[in-house]
Write an enzyme that holds these catalytic residues in place. Structure first.
Site, PDB file in Angstrom:
ATOM      1  N   SER A 105    -121.923 -30.452 -41.237  1.00  7.36           N
ATOM      2  CA  SER A 105    -121.916 -31.784 -41.817  1.00  7.36           C
ATOM      3  C   SER A 105    -122.604 -32.783 -40.884  1.00  7.36           C
ATOM      4  O   SER A 105    -123.784 -32.636 -40.581  1.00  7.36           O
ATOM      5  CB  SER A 105    -120.481 -32.196 -42.137  1.00  7.36           C
ATOM      6  N   ASP A 151    -126.572 -22.915 -43.980  1.00  5.24           N
ATOM      7  CA  ASP A 151    -125.486 -22.315 -44.754  1.00  5.24           C
ATOM      8  C   ASP A 151    -124.627 -23.487 -45.181  1.00  5.24           C
ATOM      9  O   ASP A 151    -123.759 -23.922 -44.447  1.00  5.24           O
ATOM     10  CB  ASP A 151    -124.711 -21.319 -43.890  1.00  5.24           C
ATOM     11  N   HIS A 184    -117.008 -29.255 -49.783  1.00  3.87           N
ATOM     12  CA  HIS A 184    -117.483 -29.661 -48.467  1.00  3.87           C
ATOM     13  C   HIS A 184    -116.383 -29.430 -47.429  1.00  3.87           C
ATOM     14  O   HIS A 184    -115.211 -29.670 -47.680  1.00  3.87           O
ATOM     15  CB  HIS A 184    -117.859 -31.138 -48.481  1.00  3.87           C
TER      16      HIS A 184
END
Length: 313
Positions: free
Chosen positions: A158, A248, A282
């Site tokens: 992130s 990824d 996420h």
């Protein structure tokens, strides 16, 4: 379409009335993020050794200190310099300790986890400056750390994936910090947040439009800075020779930006592999206690890292 484990987790969060991150102060959000480890993360696996480091490095803007956590075997090893996620606002060495240990064990490399300065106390580009300084410090001190200076990778998830991508580009541009690989896990690559997926997937998947605006607003309060490649590496005019790249990622509100970055890396002549976990949310790679696919993702990332650093011998 969500994996049943991810759907069950989101339903549980809703049932328990867990407050969205954007409704909390940064201090409250950091505490919540840290405390939920026990519910979603596996127990930290044992590693050969863990040491706390104090890395100092001079940046263009200030003199900064970064602390790192070092998991290694007692021999000369390749290394991954890892930057934790958390929107540049939350997260620390402890929130990502399990993941870094897993990557070390599965890849056979050392992992240096970087504790960069957080917003809003330290706004852009403080995290960038710290991240570059940390990578340089690891390379400069490789012999003392029993690391191979020719086999150093950067990586992160992130916000940490954003920082790793920026470090790789800065190292390429400076020409004095050879990097063998970058491991980008659902990286944030463009701060403009104007992809169609921000609308189609902006609610209901843990990381919402409001939460992304909260993180970006604390980190980069001036929208004029969004176009700076140190904030949005996707916008760098030249992505050639940006180290081998692996992506990824699964960032639901901005999934296309991770894909777009992988595509631009490939088009610029880099070896880039893109893997998508379409049924996940996420942040899932940290949640191996409740999401089976998280453990698969960790092993895939570690295998790609191991293969890339072995090829760099």
């Amino acid at each position: 379409m969500l994996h049943p484990h991810a759907r069950a987790l989101l339903d549980l969060i809703a049932q328990r009335g867990v407050p969205p991150t954007h409704t909390l102060t940064p201090a409250e959000a950091r505490a919540v993020y840290r405390d939920r480890r026990g519910f979603t993360q596996p127990a930290p696996p044992p590693v050969a050794s863990v040491s706390d480091l104090a890395a100092e490095g001079r940046t263009a803007r200030s003199r900064c200190a970064c602390t790192g956590r070092w998991a290694r075997w007692p021999t000369v090893l390749p290394a991954l310099v890892y930057y934790h996620g958390g929107g540049w606002v939350i997260g620390d060495l402890d929130t990502h300790d399990t993941l870094c240990r897993e990557l070390a064990n599965h890849s056979g490399c050392a992992v240096v986890s970087v504790d960069y300065r957080l917003a809003p106390e330290h706004r852009f580009p403080a995290a960038v400056d710290d991240s570059i300084a940390a990578a340089r410090w690891v390379h400069r001190n490789a012999a003392a750390l029993h690391l191979d200076p020719e086999r150093i990778a950067v990586g992160g998830d992130s916000a940490g994936g954003n920082l790793a991508a920026v470090v790789a580009l800065a190292a390429r541009d400076a020409g004095d910090l050879p990097l063998a690989y970058q491991l980008l896990i659902y990286p944030a690559t463009d701060q403009h947040r104007n992809a169609p997926s921000h609308t189609s997937n902006g609610e209901g998947y843990l990381l919402t439009r409001d939460t992304m605006a909260y993180f970006t607003g604390h980190y980069i309060p001036e929208p004029a800075h969004y176009a700076d490649w140190r904030a949005s590496p996707l916008l760098h005019p030249d992505l050639a020779s940006a180290a081998g790249a692996g992506a990824d990622r699964r960032l639901r509100p901005a999934a296309r930006r991770g894909l777009a970055y992988a595509q631009k890396l490939s088009e610029a002549g880099n070896t880039a592999t893109h893997v998508s976990f379409e049924r996940q949310i996420h942040g899932f790679i940290l949640m191996g206690k409740v999401l089976d696919e998280a453990n698969t993702a960790v092993r895939l990332c570690a295998a790609a890292l191991r293969d890339a650093l072995e090829a760099a011998r």
